[in-house]
Design a protein around this motif. Structure first.
Motif, PDB file in Angstrom:
ATOM      1  N   ALA A 233       0.873  -1.168   0.082  1.00 23.79           N
ATOM      2  CA  ALA A 233       0.105  -0.149   0.059  1.00 23.79           C
ATOM      3  C   ALA A 233       0.899   1.175  -0.206  1.00 23.79           C
ATOM      4  CB  ALA A 233      -1.106  -0.128   1.234  1.00 23.79           C
ATOM      5  N   PRO A 234       0.527   2.281  -0.664  1.00 29.88           N
ATOM      6  CA  PRO A 234      -0.798   2.692  -1.248  1.00 29.88           C
ATOM      7  C   PRO A 234      -0.706   2.208  -2.896  1.00 29.88           C
ATOM      8  CG  PRO A 234       0.481   4.231  -1.294  1.00 29.88           C
ATOM      9  CD  PRO A 234       1.455   3.537  -0.728  1.00 29.88           C
ATOM     10  N   LEU A 235       0.182   1.273  -3.193  1.00 29.49           N
ATOM     11  CA  LEU A 235       0.136   0.959  -4.702  1.00 29.49           C
ATOM     12  C   LEU A 235      -1.127  -0.081  -4.700  1.00 29.49           C
ATOM     13  CD1 LEU A 235       1.632   0.940  -7.160  1.00 29.49           C
ATOM     14  CD2 LEU A 235       3.035  -1.245  -6.678  1.00 29.49           C
ATOM     15  N   VAL A 236      -1.278  -0.812  -3.804  1.00 26.20           N
ATOM     16  CA  VAL A 236      -2.398  -1.530  -3.882  1.00 26.20           C
ATOM     17  C   VAL A 236      -3.195  -1.228  -2.493  1.00 26.20           C
ATOM     18  CG1 VAL A 236      -1.827  -3.664  -4.965  1.00 26.20           C
ATOM     19  CG2 VAL A 236      -1.465  -3.434  -2.473  1.00 26.20           C
ATOM     20  N   LYS A 237      -4.520  -1.183  -2.457  1.00 30.96           N
ATOM     21  CA  LYS A 237      -5.368  -0.770  -1.395  1.00 30.96           C
ATOM     22  C   LYS A 237      -5.206  -1.507  -0.049  1.00 30.96           C
ATOM     23  CE  LYS A 237      -9.412  -0.994  -3.558  1.00 30.96           C
ATOM     24  NZ  LYS A 237      -8.877  -1.177  -4.990  1.00 30.96           N
ATOM     25  N   SER A 238      -4.951  -0.963   1.133  1.00 31.25           N
ATOM     26  CA  SER A 238      -5.109  -1.479   2.272  1.00 31.25           C
ATOM     27  C   SER A 238      -6.073  -1.050   2.960  1.00 31.25           C
ATOM     28  CB  SER A 238      -3.870  -1.428   3.048  1.00 31.25           C
ATOM     29  OG  SER A 238      -3.591  -1.980   4.069  1.00 31.25           O
ATOM     30  N   HIS A 239      -6.828  -2.001   3.733  1.00 30.36           N
ATOM     31  CA  HIS A 239      -8.230  -1.394   4.441  1.00 30.36           C
ATOM     32  C   HIS A 239      -7.582  -0.384   5.619  1.00 30.36           C
ATOM     33  CE1 HIS A 239     -11.996  -1.198   5.519  1.00 30.36           C
ATOM     34  NE2 HIS A 239     -12.110  -2.068   6.492  1.00 30.36           N
ATOM     35  N   PHE A 240      -8.056   0.834   5.461  1.00 28.11           N
ATOM     36  CA  PHE A 240      -7.380   1.819   6.598  1.00 28.11           C
ATOM     37  C   PHE A 240      -5.981   2.305   6.372  1.00 28.11           C
ATOM     38  CE2 PHE A 240     -11.020  -0.453   8.916  1.00 28.11           C
ATOM     39  CZ  PHE A 240     -12.035   0.484   8.592  1.00 28.11           C
ATOM     40  N   GLY A 241      -5.537   1.953   5.365  1.00 21.03           N
ATOM     41  CA  GLY A 241      -4.084   2.210   4.854  1.00 21.03           C
ATOM     42  C   GLY A 241      -3.966   3.817   5.159  1.00 21.03           C
ATOM     43  N   ASN A 242      -2.653   4.308   5.421  1.00 17.30           N
ATOM     44  CA  ASN A 242      -2.657   5.822   5.668  1.00 17.30           C
ATOM     45  C   ASN A 242      -2.029   6.474   4.198  1.00 17.30           C
ATOM     46  OD1 ASN A 242      -0.008   4.932   5.572  1.00 17.30           O
ATOM     47  ND2 ASN A 242       0.441   5.388   7.959  1.00 17.30           N
ATOM     48  N   GLY A 243      -1.866   5.653   3.326  1.00 15.66           N
ATOM     49  CA  GLY A 243      -1.332   6.174   1.950  1.00 15.66           C
ATOM     50  C   GLY A 243       0.053   6.796   2.124  1.00 15.66           C
ATOM     51  N   GLU A 244       0.983   6.397   2.866  1.00 13.28           N
ATOM     52  CA  GLU A 244       2.103   7.325   3.062  1.00 13.28           C
ATOM     53  C   GLU A 244       2.989   6.865   2.084  1.00 13.28           C
ATOM     54  OE1 GLU A 244       4.059   3.770   6.172  1.00 13.28           O
ATOM     55  OE2 GLU A 244       3.599   5.989   6.798  1.00 13.28           O
ATOM     56  N   ALA A 245       3.644   7.511   1.584  1.00 17.28           N
ATOM     57  CA  ALA A 245       4.972   7.504   0.430  1.00 17.28           C
ATOM     58  C   ALA A 245       5.849   6.168   0.870  1.00 17.28           C
ATOM     59  CB  ALA A 245       5.517   8.577   0.066  1.00 17.28           C
ATOM     60  N   ARG A 246       6.140   5.237  -0.030  1.00 22.89           N
ATOM     61  CA  ARG A 246       7.037   4.117   0.490  1.00 22.89           C
ATOM     62  C   ARG A 246       7.954   4.032  -0.573  1.00 22.89           C
ATOM     63  NH1 ARG A 246       4.455   0.346   4.259  1.00 22.89           N
ATOM     64  NH2 ARG A 246       2.222   0.950   4.533  1.00 22.89           N
ATOM     65  N   ASP A 247       9.186   3.266  -0.278  1.00 21.98           N
ATOM     66  CA  ASP A 247      10.301   2.959  -1.265  1.00 21.98           C
ATOM     67  C   ASP A 247       9.919   1.719  -1.716  1.00 21.98           C
ATOM     68  OD1 ASP A 247      12.570   2.620  -2.439  1.00 21.98           O
ATOM     69  OD2 ASP A 247      13.719   2.282  -0.729  1.00 21.98           O
ATOM     70  N   PHE A 248       9.659   1.758  -3.125  1.00 22.30           N
ATOM     71  CA  PHE A 248       9.452   0.471  -3.825  1.00 22.30           C
ATOM     72  C   PHE A 248      10.678   0.097  -4.687  1.00 22.30           C
ATOM     73  CE2 PHE A 248       4.927   2.068  -3.014  1.00 22.30           C
ATOM     74  CZ  PHE A 248       4.217   1.077  -2.637  1.00 22.30           C
ATOM     75  N   SER A 249      11.731   0.538  -4.518  1.00 19.48           N
ATOM     76  CA  SER A 249      12.889   0.236  -5.305  1.00 19.48           C
ATOM     77  C   SER A 249      12.876  -1.121  -5.504  1.00 19.48           C
ATOM     78  CB  SER A 249      14.022   1.108  -4.952  1.00 19.48           C
ATOM     79  OG  SER A 249      14.124   0.654  -3.535  1.00 19.48           O
ATOM     80  N   CYS A 250      12.785  -1.821  -4.442  1.00 19.95           N
ATOM     81  CA  CYS A 250      13.140  -3.376  -4.603  1.00 19.95           C
ATOM     82  C   CYS A 250      12.177  -4.293  -5.586  1.00 19.95           C
ATOM     83  CB  CYS A 250      13.002  -3.862  -3.331  1.00 19.95           C
ATOM     84  SG  CYS A 250      13.147  -5.754  -3.122  1.00 19.95           S
ATOM     85  N   LEU A 251      10.873  -3.794  -5.380  1.00 20.56           N
ATOM     86  CA  LEU A 251       9.680  -4.141  -6.320  1.00 20.56           C
ATOM     87  C   LEU A 251      10.052  -3.798  -7.768  1.00 20.56           C
ATOM     88  CD1 LEU A 251       6.758  -5.448  -6.634  1.00 20.56           C
ATOM     89  CD2 LEU A 251       5.964  -3.274  -6.324  1.00 20.56           C
ATOM     90  N   TYR A 252      10.519  -2.686  -7.992  1.00 15.40           N
ATOM     91  CA  TYR A 252      10.719  -2.283  -9.080  1.00 15.40           C
ATOM     92  C   TYR A 252      11.871  -2.939  -9.729  1.00 15.40           C
ATOM     93  CZ  TYR A 252       7.790   2.147  -8.134  1.00 15.40           C
ATOM     94  OH  TYR A 252       6.673   2.810  -7.768  1.00 15.40           O
ATOM     95  N   SER A 253      12.823  -2.923  -9.109  1.00 17.75           N
ATOM     96  CA  SER A 253      14.061  -3.679  -9.763  1.00 17.75           C
ATOM     97  C   SER A 253      13.673  -5.176 -10.023  1.00 17.75           C
ATOM     98  CB  SER A 253      15.244  -3.533  -8.619  1.00 17.75           C
ATOM     99  OG  SER A 253      15.030  -4.162  -7.415  1.00 17.75           O
ATOM    100  N   SER A 254      13.156  -5.720  -8.958  1.00 18.72           N
ATOM    101  CA  SER A 254      12.980  -7.159  -9.397  1.00 18.72           C
ATOM    102  C   SER A 254      12.193  -7.426 -10.694  1.00 18.72           C
ATOM    103  CB  SER A 254      12.238  -7.924  -8.156  1.00 18.72           C
ATOM    104  OG  SER A 254      11.212  -7.462  -7.829  1.00 18.72           O
ATOM    105  N   ASN A 255      10.979  -6.526 -10.672  1.00 20.74           N
ATOM    106  CA  ASN A 255      10.283  -6.820 -11.786  1.00 20.74           C
ATOM    107  C   ASN A 255      10.857  -6.250 -13.284  1.00 20.74           C
ATOM    108  OD1 ASN A 255       7.085  -7.405 -11.138  1.00 20.74           O
ATOM    109  ND2 ASN A 255       8.245  -6.323  -9.247  1.00 20.74           N
ATOM    110  N   TYR A 256      11.792  -5.279 -13.094  1.00 23.71           N
ATOM    111  CA  TYR A 256      12.341  -4.946 -14.345  1.00 23.71           C
ATOM    112  C   TYR A 256      13.469  -6.168 -14.644  1.00 23.71           C
ATOM    113  CZ  TYR A 256      16.261  -3.217 -16.889  1.00 23.71           C
ATOM    114  OH  TYR A 256      17.350  -3.238 -18.168  1.00 23.71           O
TER     115      TYR A 256
END
Length: 271
Positions: A233-256
């Motif tokens: 989250a917030p890339l995917v919805k999380s119930h009552f998530g706070n929408g804060e910015a996160r570091d997705f570099s690991c997700l990006y790099s592995s999918n690239y």
């Protein structure tokens, strides 16, 4: 029918409108010189656009920085695109994916195309790929059918209402569903859902041949399915998530890395 981006100018991120039947899709092309691949991003449903917007854009820029051209867009009737949401159907949104994919392919038929969908967008991308479009498919958190995606949004909306609405204005998920089943419209985060949309969502499925790894092999093309957890989250919805910015570099790099390997980009001049 006009199927091209309007206002074409030489900018790294080219925003414009793409004509589809009865509407204009807002689209952004992340252009790169001499791309080694292209990706069509098919995002989440309706209000999910708000949650995923910033990490989705960063993902597009991450790919563009690695010579992968990206096209992202808003669904017909959603976000900056035109069209009346309550008149739209899953078939309309499927048509949008096919028209955009065809446009991307025509830009340079020799450059491989990856279809990449998130949540409901994963179903749309998968169904387009199932028909033979694209060279690889990347799915993030695909539901089994569209109703699962709608229920997730409805659960979130009802939960917000329990927290923020006065007692007399609160509604449970079951009350919303009853209204839909009785033929009424309901408002979910600014979008008017119709009973038809709800009814059709039960039958708008992820292709059965993509529901497990072994059956995906029948396509003879690279397919990767990733279930993103609440930590995404917030890339995917999380119930009552706070929408804060996160570091997705690991997700990006592995999918690239998966895209590069699946398309053998090292043989296309990647460093």
């Amino acid at each position: 029918m006009q199927t091209q981006l309007h206002q074409e100018i030489s900018l790294p991120e080219q925003a414009g409108y793409f004509t589809v039947p009865g509407a204009e899709l807002y689209a952004v092309l992340h252009q790169v010189p001499d791309p080694v691949a292209r990706v069509l991003l098919v995002g989440p449903f309706a209000s999910g656009r708000h949650f995923s917007y910033h990490p989705w854009v960063r993902w597009a820029r991450y790919l563009a920085a690695r010579r992968i051209e990206v096209l992202r867009y808003d669904y017909r009737g959603i976000g900056e695109s035109t069209g009346v949401f309550e008149e739209m159907s899953f078939e309309n949104w499927s048509e949008d994916v096919q028209l955009l994919a065809d446009w991307v392919i025509r830009r340079s038929p020799s450059v491989p195309l990856v279809l990449h969908g998130l949540e409901l967008g994963a179903i749309l991308a998968a169904r387009c790929f199932h028909k033979g479009t694209g060279d690889a498919l990347l799915l993030w958190s695909p539901p089994a059918n569209a109703n699962q995606a709608l229920r997730s949004s409805l659960l979130y909306w009802a939960g917000l209402g329990q927290l923020n609405e006065s007692p007399e204005n609160r509604k449970t998920v079951s009350e919303y569903i009853r209204q839909l089943e009785e033929g009424s419209f309901i408002e979910v985060q600014g979008y008017q859902w119709s009973s038809r949309l709800w009814r059709d969502s039960f039958h708008f499925d992820l292709p059965a041949t993509m529901r497990d790894e072994s059956s995906c092999e029948s396509y003879k093309k690279p397919i990767k399915v990733i279930k993103l957890g609440k930590e995404a989250a917030p890339l995917v919805k999380s119930h009552f998530g706070n929408g804060e910015a996160r570091d997705f570099s690991c997700l990006y790099s592995s999918n690239y890395d998966w895209i590069a390997g699946a398309l053998a980009l090292s043989h296309r001049g990647m460093q």
